[in-house]
Motif scaffolding. Structure first.
Motif, PDB file in Angstrom:
ATOM      1  N   ASP A 121       0.581  -1.206   0.139  1.00 47.84           N
ATOM      2  CA  ASP A 121       0.033   0.105   0.032  1.00 47.84           C
ATOM      3  C   ASP A 121       0.865   1.065   0.180  1.00 47.84           C
ATOM      4  OD1 ASP A 121      -2.752  -1.186   0.332  1.00 47.84           O
ATOM      5  OD2 ASP A 121      -1.958  -1.932   2.202  1.00 47.84           O
ATOM      6  N   TYR A 122       1.772   1.276   0.666  1.00 54.09           N
ATOM      7  CA  TYR A 122       2.796   2.348   0.812  1.00 54.09           C
ATOM      8  C   TYR A 122       4.181   2.077   0.564  1.00 54.09           C
ATOM      9  CZ  TYR A 122      -1.107   4.727   3.556  1.00 54.09           C
ATOM     10  OH  TYR A 122      -2.396   5.093   4.102  1.00 54.09           O
ATOM     11  N   VAL A 123       4.916   3.057  -0.067  1.00 56.95           N
ATOM     12  CA  VAL A 123       6.376   2.921  -0.216  1.00 56.95           C
ATOM     13  C   VAL A 123       7.094   3.887   0.365  1.00 56.95           C
ATOM     14  CG1 VAL A 123       8.421   2.655  -1.968  1.00 56.95           C
ATOM     15  CG2 VAL A 123       6.087   1.477  -2.506  1.00 56.95           C
ATOM     16  N   LEU A 124       7.694   3.691   1.381  1.00 58.61           N
ATOM     17  CA  LEU A 124       8.742   4.866   1.993  1.00 58.61           C
ATOM     18  C   LEU A 124       9.870   4.567   1.265  1.00 58.61           C
ATOM     19  CD1 LEU A 124       6.380   4.150   3.758  1.00 58.61           C
ATOM     20  CD2 LEU A 124       7.763   4.351   5.971  1.00 58.61           C
ATOM     21  N   LEU A 125      10.163   5.477   0.258  1.00 59.94           N
ATOM     22  CA  LEU A 125      11.423   5.475  -0.420  1.00 59.94           C
ATOM     23  C   LEU A 125      12.627   6.455   0.020  1.00 59.94           C
ATOM     24  CD1 LEU A 125      13.110   4.354  -2.975  1.00 59.94           C
ATOM     25  CD2 LEU A 125      11.772   6.083  -4.291  1.00 59.94           C
ATOM     26  N   ASP A 126      13.770   5.851   0.439  1.00 58.66           N
ATOM     27  CA  ASP A 126      14.814   6.744   0.734  1.00 58.66           C
ATOM     28  C   ASP A 126      15.687   7.120  -0.229  1.00 58.66           C
ATOM     29  OD1 ASP A 126      14.768   6.480   4.017  1.00 58.66           O
ATOM     30  OD2 ASP A 126      14.375   4.564   3.125  1.00 58.66           O
ATOM     31  N   ILE A 127      15.603   8.350  -0.881  1.00 57.20           N
ATOM     32  CA  ILE A 127      16.620   8.658  -1.769  1.00 57.20           C
ATOM     33  C   ILE A 127      17.627   9.512  -1.356  1.00 57.20           C
ATOM     34  CG2 ILE A 127      16.619   9.997  -4.169  1.00 57.20           C
ATOM     35  CD1 ILE A 127      13.707   9.281  -4.574  1.00 57.20           C
ATOM     36  N   LYS A 128      18.908   9.046  -1.154  1.00 50.78           N
ATOM     37  CA  LYS A 128      19.914   9.591  -0.105  1.00 50.78           C
ATOM     38  C   LYS A 128      20.662  10.847  -0.681  1.00 50.78           C
ATOM     39  CE  LYS A 128      19.509   5.359   1.834  1.00 50.78           C
ATOM     40  NZ  LYS A 128      19.020   5.276   2.957  1.00 50.78           N
ATOM     41  N   HIS A 129      20.772  10.970  -2.283  1.00 48.92           N
ATOM     42  CA  HIS A 129      21.457  11.959  -2.608  1.00 48.92           C
ATOM     43  C   HIS A 129      20.951  12.119  -4.144  1.00 48.92           C
ATOM     44  CE1 HIS A 129      24.160  15.149  -3.526  1.00 48.92           C
ATOM     45  NE2 HIS A 129      24.618  15.339  -2.226  1.00 48.92           N
ATOM     46  N   ILE A 130      21.008  13.197  -4.833  1.00 51.16           N
ATOM     47  CA  ILE A 130      20.462  13.170  -6.337  1.00 51.16           C
ATOM     48  C   ILE A 130      21.778  13.345  -7.287  1.00 51.16           C
ATOM     49  CG2 ILE A 130      20.146  15.691  -6.666  1.00 51.16           C
ATOM     50  CD1 ILE A 130      17.831  12.516  -7.884  1.00 51.16           C
ATOM     51  N   ASP A 131      22.952  13.523  -6.702  1.00 52.73           N
ATOM     52  CA  ASP A 131      24.110  13.707  -7.350  1.00 52.73           C
ATOM     53  C   ASP A 131      24.820  12.345  -7.583  1.00 52.73           C
ATOM     54  OD1 ASP A 131      26.545  15.278  -8.582  1.00 52.73           O
ATOM     55  OD2 ASP A 131      27.279  14.406  -7.230  1.00 52.73           O
TER      56      ASP A 131
END
Length: 244
Positions: A121-131
């Motif tokens: 139902d829920y995705v808790l997505l950790d995006i650490k850095h975009i570079d």
């Protein structure tokens, strides 16, 4: 049927998804984040092998506390590494009227992950850095698989909570914050942004495991930095930003 390697289970969790939740911390992760607060979950060996039936039974004993919003979250480590073993659990939880959530770094994709997400139902997505370069330094892995993950979940119409661990001197520059926010703004289904201030509560575990902690000297974000982060995210169009 594959069993799930479980590091530990938290009852009455309130930090990993909506409402009161049972949080299952799985064993094993391919990332090596410099600030990892659960280094004991990184090795694939360890923990306790549990069947989906055992995990379901624990959830059912807590169901009355979940109310209408709570449910079960699987975290880690990285739960998607054990997607095959989690599929029957999530199916059974849905049959029992319990909602499901995955706290993931998005580094894994295969047929089992795709099937598991159908019952999530829920995705808790950790995006650490975009570079990409800084992401590799900070996590030990390339950014590309995470970006690929975000593309593949778009057609699945998941309810997304995006998480950002705010680490001074690593990802607190205005440009980094703006670029991260611009990317997240392109993702459909984002309901919430969680800013997780860096802390050192997990540092003693490194000594116990005989490992070196590599971010000594980095302090937790100041109130000013947290406020600036929220302001920049809002300026870039993000909404419902929560500082944990």
């Amino acid at each position: 049927m594959k069993k799930v390697q479980v590091n530990y289970i938290e009852s009455f969790g309130t930090q990993d998804g909506p409402g009161i939740r049972m949080v299952i911390f799985t064993q094993g992760c391919k990332m090596r984040c410099l600030y990892c607060q659960n280094p004991d979950t990184l090795p694939f060996k360890g923990g306790t092998a549990m069947s989906w039936e055992e995990l379901l039974d624990k959830a059912l004993r807590q169901k009355e506390y979940f109310g209408t919003r709570g449910g079960v979250t699987v975290s880690g480590g990285e739960p998607l590494l054990q997607a095959e073993g989690l599929i029957p659990l999530f199916k059974a939880l849905h049959e029992k009227g319990i909602n499901t959530a995955l706290d993931t770094n998005g580094f894994v994709w295969n047929e089992h992950v795709e099937e598991l997400l159908k019952h999530t139902d829920y995705v808790l997505l950790d995006i650490k850095h975009i570079d990409p370069k800084t992401h590799k330094k900070l996590t030990g892995v390339h950014l590309a698989p995470i970006l690929d993950f975000t593309e593949k979940i778009k057609p699945l119409h998941k309810r997304l909570w995006i998480r950002y661990v705010l680490v001074p001197e690593w990802n607190d520059a205005d440009n980094d914050l703006r670029n991260w926010a611009k990317f997240v703004h392109t993702l459909p289904g984002v309901e919430r942004i969680e800013v997780l201030p860096y802390h050192t509560l997990g540092v003693p575990k490194y000594g116990e495991l005989g490992k070196e902690y590599k971010l000594h000297g980095i302090q937790s974000p100041t109130a000013e930095l947290k406020e600036r982060t929220v302001r920049i995210f809002e300026e870039e169009g993000l909404e419902n930003i929560i500082v944990k």
